[in-house]
Design a protein around this motif. Structure first.
Motif, short mmCIF file in Angstrom:
data_model
loop_
_atom_site.label_atom_id
_atom_site.label_comp_id
_atom_site.label_asym_id
_atom_site.label_seq_id
_atom_site.Cartn_x
_atom_site.Cartn_y
_atom_site.Cartn_z
N ALA A 95 41.06 40.51 51.04
CA ALA A 95 42.06 41.48 50.68
C ALA A 95 42.06 41.50 49.20
O ALA A 95 43.81 41.41 48.45
CB ALA A 95 43.56 41.43 51.60
N GLU A 104 40.67 47.57 47.10
CA GLU A 104 40.42 48.01 48.85
C GLU A 104 41.70 49.45 48.73
O GLU A 104 42.44 49.29 47.86
CB GLU A 104 40.26 47.50 50.30
CG GLU A 104 41.74 46.41 49.92
CD GLU A 104 41.40 45.05 49.47
OE1 GLU A 104 40.26 44.73 49.67
OE2 GLU A 104 41.43 44.45 48.52
N ARG A 122 47.88 29.22 52.20
CA ARG A 122 47.03 29.82 53.43
C ARG A 122 46.22 29.27 53.52
O ARG A 122 45.37 29.18 54.46
CB ARG A 122 46.70 30.93 51.42
CG ARG A 122 47.68 32.29 51.98
CD ARG A 122 47.44 33.23 50.50
NE ARG A 122 48.36 33.94 50.29
CZ ARG A 122 48.12 34.91 49.24
NH1 ARG A 122 46.77 35.32 48.92
NH2 ARG A 122 49.14 35.70 49.23
N TYR A 156 53.06 38.46 47.93
CA TYR A 156 51.46 38.45 46.89
C TYR A 156 52.16 37.07 45.64
O TYR A 156 52.94 36.60 45.84
CB TYR A 156 51.72 39.59 45.79
CG TYR A 156 50.62 41.06 45.87
CD1 TYR A 156 50.67 41.20 47.48
CD2 TYR A 156 50.47 41.81 45.60
CE1 TYR A 156 50.02 42.67 48.02
CE2 TYR A 156 49.86 42.68 45.58
CZ TYR A 156 49.84 43.29 47.20
OH TYR A 156 48.92 44.69 47.35
N TYR A 164 39.72 34.58 44.10
CA TYR A 164 39.30 35.79 44.88
C TYR A 164 38.71 35.25 46.41
O TYR A 164 37.41 34.72 45.84
CB TYR A 164 39.37 37.32 45.14
CG TYR A 164 40.59 37.42 44.64
CD1 TYR A 164 41.44 37.05 43.87
CD2 TYR A 164 40.01 38.70 44.13
CE1 TYR A 164 42.53 37.47 42.89
CE2 TYR A 164 40.63 39.54 43.32
CZ TYR A 164 42.17 39.82 43.06
OH TYR A 164 43.19 40.18 42.34
N MET A 191 42.47 38.26 48.36
CA MET A 191 43.32 37.33 48.50
C MET A 191 42.14 36.46 47.66
O MET A 191 41.61 35.39 47.91
CB MET A 191 42.80 37.03 50.34
CG MET A 191 44.26 36.35 50.56
SD MET A 191 44.39 36.18 52.22
CE MET A 191 45.35 37.39 52.65
#
Ligand code: GLN
Length: 285
Positions: free
Chosen positions: A133, A78, A141, A183, A248, A135
């Motif tokens: 993202a 992105e 998380r 990150y 991801y 991610m």
């Protein structure tokens, strides 16, 4: 060469996703999404969101819009683009996948761009419906969000100047290493003897690397390739043994099983059609 790295990883991702779905395993906590997570109150909040203000969770209200939270500082996934962006001024692999998911769900996608570390909070407060993202799914998380099936597999990579003596992750001990705050690269390198500087974005870390202020940058593989391609004189050092695969996935609010299932179904369809691989090819540098 950088393109090859990207392609290789993208293909690994495809295989991994297929393997995961064949095994019927959901990297983002499949047990949770079948309702074994005792999240009665979370489920309830999904049902009442829309009646209050209509804002926030378009998905749960049956509205025509679904809001994606991202941090557009992570090319090729992105980024802000001035030329032919896919939507508003945003472009990239995640944006392309999200637009396809929107089509599958019959909803238009609205992008909310924000700092990476605000994304999961925005999910929790209903400011966005899902987060995409680049991610990585992590145990930490998963405490705060539910994750879709994996759509891409990456690894941390070291960026160094061509003449660097750094040939492996172990060589980074005692070296000045740039990472991006929050990150996975930050998390991993925090447990080593490297001397870390934390940046707000990968491009800032790479600028300091180019200027000789730090010895190396550790960041996800595809963005590393993208950053190195933009800065002649920088090369990538891979250390497959030191860095684990990272998966991801798309995050939704904890307990939002309905949206998670819809997203997983759409991802599977895109996967089967070869669309995700095609986007990976399209955006490789
Ligand atoms: N994959 C990394 C993480 O999840 C970086 C993601 C990003 O910067 N967008 O921490």
């Amino acid at each position: 060469m950088k393109g090859n790295l990207f392609t290789k990883l993208a293909l690994v991702a495809i295989c991994a996703v297929m393997a995961l779905s064949l095994a019927g395993c959901n990297s983002g906590g499949g047990e949770d999404s079948t309702g074994t997570n005792a999240g009665g109150e979370v489920v309830e909040s999904i049902g009442t969101d829309g009646s209050e203000s209509g804002e926030g969770s378009a998905a749960s209200t049956g509205g025509g819009e679904i809001i994606m939270g991202t941090n557009a500082e992570f090319a090729p996934f992105e980024f802000v683009a001035t030329e032919n962006p896919l939507i508003d001024n945003f472009d990239g692999i995640d944006i392309a996948i999200a637009l396809e998911i929107g089509k599958e769900l019959g909803k238009s996608i609205k992008i909310e761009n924000m700092p990476f570390d605000s994304l999961l909070v925005a999910l929790e407060t209903g400011k966005v419906d899902f987060v995409m993202a680049g991610m990585t799914v992590t145990e930490e998380r998963k405490q705060n969000a539910d994750f879709s099936n994996t759509y891409y597999v990456a690894k941390q990579v070291i960026i160094v100047p061509e003449a660097s003596e750094v040939k492996s992750a172990a060589d980074l001990n005692g070296k000045a290493v740039g990472v991006v705050l929050g990150y996975t690269g930050d998390m991993i390198m925090s447990e080593t003897e490297a001397v870390l500087t934390r940046y707000n974005k990968g491009a800032d870390a790479v600028m300091d690397l180019v200027n000789g202020k730090i010895d190396a940058v550790v960041i996800d593989s595809a963005p590393a390739a993208s950053l190195a391609a933009k800065n002649p004189g920088l090369v990538l050092v891979e250390d497959a043994a030191a860095f684990e695969n990272e998966e991801y996935a798309i995050a939704v609010k904890k307990g939002n099983t309905e949206l998670l299932n819809e997203i997983n179904a759409a991802l599977q369809k895109l996967q089967d059609a070869g669309a995700i691989e095609a986007f990976g090819q399209k955006y490789q540098e």
